[in-house]
Scaffold this active site. Structure first.
Site, mmCIF file in Angstrom:
data_model
loop_
_atom_site.group_PDB
_atom_site.id
_atom_site.type_symbol
_atom_site.label_atom_id
_atom_site.label_comp_id
_atom_site.label_asym_id
_atom_site.label_seq_id
_atom_site.Cartn_x
_atom_site.Cartn_y
_atom_site.Cartn_z
ATOM 1 N N GLU A 43 8.443 -30.864 12.058
ATOM 2 C CA GLU A 43 8.700 -31.726 12.742
ATOM 3 C C GLU A 43 9.011 -32.945 11.830
ATOM 4 O O GLU A 43 8.107 -32.665 10.201
ATOM 5 C CB GLU A 43 7.255 -32.011 13.133
ATOM 6 C CG GLU A 43 6.957 -33.496 13.962
ATOM 7 C CD GLU A 43 5.582 -33.786 14.649
ATOM 8 O OE1 GLU A 43 5.214 -33.220 14.783
ATOM 9 O OE2 GLU A 43 5.273 -34.782 14.885
ATOM 10 N N ARG A 270 -0.719 -18.233 8.525
ATOM 11 C CA ARG A 270 -0.269 -19.843 7.293
ATOM 12 C C ARG A 270 -0.667 -19.996 5.899
ATOM 13 O O ARG A 270 -1.345 -19.535 5.850
ATOM 14 C CB ARG A 270 -0.170 -21.411 8.457
ATOM 15 C CG ARG A 270 -2.365 -21.536 7.801
ATOM 16 C CD ARG A 270 -2.556 -22.937 8.942
ATOM 17 N NE ARG A 270 -1.566 -23.452 9.740
ATOM 18 C CZ ARG A 270 -0.981 -24.188 9.864
ATOM 19 N NH1 ARG A 270 -0.728 -24.914 8.559
ATOM 20 N NH2 ARG A 270 0.295 -24.515 10.606
ATOM 21 N N LYS A 280 -0.354 -32.277 6.485
ATOM 22 C CA LYS A 280 0.351 -33.642 6.641
ATOM 23 C C LYS A 280 -0.787 -34.680 6.827
ATOM 24 O O LYS A 280 0.402 -35.821 6.049
ATOM 25 C CB LYS A 280 1.707 -33.557 7.340
ATOM 26 C CG LYS A 280 2.843 -32.777 6.803
ATOM 27 C CD LYS A 280 4.010 -33.001 8.205
ATOM 28 C CE LYS A 280 4.297 -31.343 8.939
ATOM 29 N NZ LYS A 280 5.223 -31.044 9.324
HETATM 30 P P1 ATP Z 1 1.230 -30.809 11.932
HETATM 31 O O1 ATP Z 1 2.110 -30.325 13.390
HETATM 32 O O2 ATP Z 1 0.615 -30.120 11.697
HETATM 33 O O3 ATP Z 1 2.214 -31.765 11.698
HETATM 34 P P2 ATP Z 1 2.509 -28.339 9.997
HETATM 35 O O4 ATP Z 1 2.083 -28.061 8.895
HETATM 36 O O5 ATP Z 1 2.460 -27.695 11.645
HETATM 37 O O6 ATP Z 1 2.143 -29.460 10.278
HETATM 38 P P3 ATP Z 1 4.950 -29.072 11.171
HETATM 39 O O7 ATP Z 1 6.583 -29.921 11.106
HETATM 40 O O8 ATP Z 1 5.553 -28.496 12.212
HETATM 41 O O9 ATP Z 1 4.138 -28.431 10.537
HETATM 42 O O10 ATP Z 1 5.712 -27.303 10.366
HETATM 43 C C1 ATP Z 1 6.734 -26.335 10.443
HETATM 44 C C2 ATP Z 1 6.872 -25.091 10.422
HETATM 45 O O11 ATP Z 1 6.175 -24.949 9.104
HETATM 46 C C3 ATP Z 1 6.428 -24.459 11.484
HETATM 47 O O12 ATP Z 1 7.155 -22.997 12.175
HETATM 48 C C4 ATP Z 1 5.062 -23.765 11.315
HETATM 49 O O13 ATP Z 1 4.586 -22.767 11.322
HETATM 50 C C5 ATP Z 1 5.371 -23.658 9.954
HETATM 51 N N1 ATP Z 1 4.213 -23.672 8.578
HETATM 52 C C6 ATP Z 1 2.992 -25.270 8.763
HETATM 53 N N2 ATP Z 1 2.221 -25.026 7.359
HETATM 54 C C7 ATP Z 1 2.785 -23.890 7.642
HETATM 55 C C8 ATP Z 1 1.805 -23.351 6.320
HETATM 56 N N3 ATP Z 1 0.388 -23.419 5.696
HETATM 57 N N4 ATP Z 1 2.032 -22.045 6.469
HETATM 58 C C9 ATP Z 1 3.726 -21.609 6.958
HETATM 59 N N5 ATP Z 1 4.105 -21.837 7.671
HETATM 60 C C10 ATP Z 1 2.940 -23.041 7.989
#
Ligand code: ATP
Ligand code: MG
Length: 570
Positions: A43, A270, A280
């Protein structure tokens, strides 16, 4: 038994991870006709961090391993939080890590029309309805995992009325928050996500790509599975928290299409890192409140921050490889990340002389005004990198901590009456020192023996200590930024009653403005990486100006992880 071929022994082959096992099973059964197509779906509401790097390496790496493709898809369904700056930084970071997405980047917003048409289809099938209740009421009616939800009084609206209201929502006739479109599933489902989830909300907001075309926006849960479907994703890798969303994603597709193809969602744990916050939202707070100097502050766990700190793409990929993928949540020691960059830079970074906390040393029997060149190896790990010469003279700088007025027996550096070798140059003996009225040493006075020149002199006495040094008259003054952990707590975000910001390390950045470095370092370019001998690895910062180098300390030399990795046979 000895292995006579170049093939690794069976026991040395890396076992498949559980995702690869699934893919190989699918390939064997011909499920997707052998196709492997993954995607990385960020995102664009912030900069990518090391957790995303894990996901990037996994998605792009898995596709590459099976000769497949990986899409970059921006999940841009939240116009209020999303910005083009983030889109650009994400593309830069993915490329920098060494990956290239298939075709152009995709955007969930490209599917807004199709998603809307499908929402209309669900309404026509009696599977979606407009709810006029406020969000709080809807939340209240959802129940709890142990208590079933309550059906909305608007649940049995006619198809005609729903279609009319949904069209008018789209046309912008209603204010934000006044209505939502919900899927009509089951308010008693044990899975909370199946209790008539919200599909669309009204939002009069400018979208970074679609402008003001849309007054309603799809929820992530409605957009995500369908986006995978539109792109022909075969294996949709996501983090564990989405496991409970999977039945909902399947439900939508089951109502909407009758072909056999479905993206297969596979969940993995994760990445959590000790001493690090990864959300984030928290990272944005650090940036907005100016606790750090932007998203690329070298203390940030963002990819931009790690890059500025001196991490290489190879070190981050090696780290991702080393931690692997698991099905259960765990916390990785931040030391393992540091080990990965140290291991990489040890092989590639030229060794240079720089004194971070300079103390003047005068060799009283060395001719005044004389400068000679001494030869130093650039990188013992990389013989073809050759050697260079640096100036040596009567006045040099040594590290303040390498001198003690009254050193203990085991201190193999300088003190009155002690001898050390100046790396690549001579053996010197400390005859005396000068201190100011507070007892702070200002100058160390030594004599040298011209016969002891490193390598070539007739006398090569065995001395216990070797010090790094920089000749004073030719030294370049550098700014050095020394970093420590941003948080002092191992799990800063894991405290119920305390905010992560309460665990900030007040000494996470120390700026040294008078580091003395060998002359060559006047000409570094941002991103150049070096080992400052005996100190650590440093990377030239973008703030570097001609003749005025600025260095970020990437990591120290000490290496607790090397031994552990050796034990693990890595
Ligand atoms: P948010 O949804 O809270 O804004 P997010 O960290 O989930 O934050 P996204 O941009 O949705 O951010 O993440 C993009 C991809 O990265 C998703 O597929 C998510 O599963 C993966 N991802 C995010 N954080 C991690 C992590 N700590 N370890 C592994 N994969 C991650
Ligand atoms: Mg997310």
């Amino acid at each position: 038994m000895t292995n006579h071929t170049e093939e690794p022994l069976e026991s040395e082959k890396k076992a498949l991870n559980f995702i690869e096992t699934i893919i190989e099973e699918d390939n064997l059964s011909g499920k997707h006709s052998g196709r492997v197509h993954t995607r990385f779906p960020p995102e664009p509401n912030g900069y990518l961090h090391i957790g995303h790097a894990k996901s990037i390496c996994l998605n792009f790496g898995t596709a590459a391993k099976y000769g497949g493709k990986c899409n970059l898809r921006f999940d841009d369904t939240n116009p209020e939080k999303e910005e083009t700056e983030y889109v650009d930084s994400i593309m830069e970071d993915v490329r920098w890590l060494g990956f290239q997405w298939d075709k152009e980047p995709y955007y969930a917003s490209d599917y807004f029309q199709q998603l809307y048409d499908w929402a209309v289809l669900l309404i026509q099938k009696g599977l979606a309805y407009v709810d006029d209740q406020p969000q709080e009421e809807i939340s209240r009616q959802r129940g709890t995992p142990t208590r079933p939800g309550i059906e909305s009084p608007y649940r049995s609206r006619s198809v005609e009325e729903n279609l009319d209201l949904f069209t008018r929502m789209k046309n912008g006739e209603f204010p934000n928050g006044s209505r939502v479109l919900r899927a009509r599933i089951d308010m008693t489902s044990p899975n909370m996500h199946m209790r008539d989830p919200v599909m669309y909300r009204i939002l009069h907001a400018e979208h970074h790509r679609t402008g003001d075309t849309w007054k309603i926006y799809p929820m992530y849960d409605y957009a995500h599975g369908q986006s995978d479907y539109f792109e022909g994703i075969t294996h949709s890798l996501c983090t564990l928290e989405f496991e409970v969303h999977r039945p909902l994603y399947d439900w939508f597709l089951d109502q909407l299409i009758d072909t056999a193809y479905r993206p297969r969602q596979i969940e993995f744990a994760r990445l959590n890192l000790s001493y690090t916050v990864m959300s984030k939202r928290k990272l944005l707070e650090l940036v907005r409140s100016k606790i750090v100097n932007g998203w690329d502050d070298p203390r940030m766990p963002t990819i931009a921050g790690l890059r500025r700190r001196g991490y290489t793409p190879a070190s981050i990929r090696a780290f991702a490889d080393r931690i692997g993928v698991a099905k259960r949540d765990n916390v990785i020691d931040v030391g393992l990340l540091e080990f990965s960059i140290r291991e990489d830079l040890n092989k590639t970074a030229p060794r240079v002389m720089a004194v971070v906390d300079p103390l003047k040393l005068v060799i009283t029997n060395y001719p005044e005004g004389q400068i000679e060149e001494v030869e130093l190896v650039n990188n013992p790990e990389e013989p073809e990198s050759g050697s260079r010469t640096i100036p040596f003279g009567r006045e040099i700088y040594i590290e303040r901590e390498d001198f003690m007025v009254d050193p203990p027996a085991k201190f193999f550096r300088l003190g009155p009456g002690r001898e050390v070798r100046l790396k690549g140059a001579y053996v010197v003996r400390c005859e005396s020192f000068e201190a100011d009225k507070n007892g702070v040493v200002q100058k160390v006075l030594c004599t040298y023996d011209p016969e002891t020149k490193s390598g070539s002199g007739p006398k090569q006495p065995k001395v216990k200590g070797t010090l790094h040094w920089v000749e004073a008259s030719t030294a370049v003054t550098a700014e050095v930024r020394l970093y420590d952990r941003l948080f002092m707590d191992e799990d800063p975000a894991g405290h119920k009653d305390q905010d992560a910001l309460e665990f900030l390390n007040p000494d996470s950045l120390k700026v040294v403005s008078n580091c003395m470095a060998e002359p060559m370092l006047a000409h570094v370019q941002a991103g150049d990486k070096f080992q400052f001998q005996r100190i650590g690895y440093f990377c030239a910062d973008p703030d570097t100006r001609p003749g005025k180098p600025v260095f970020n300390k990437t990591v120290g030399l000490k290496d607790a992880w090397a031994k552990m990795a050796q034990k693990d046979g890595q």
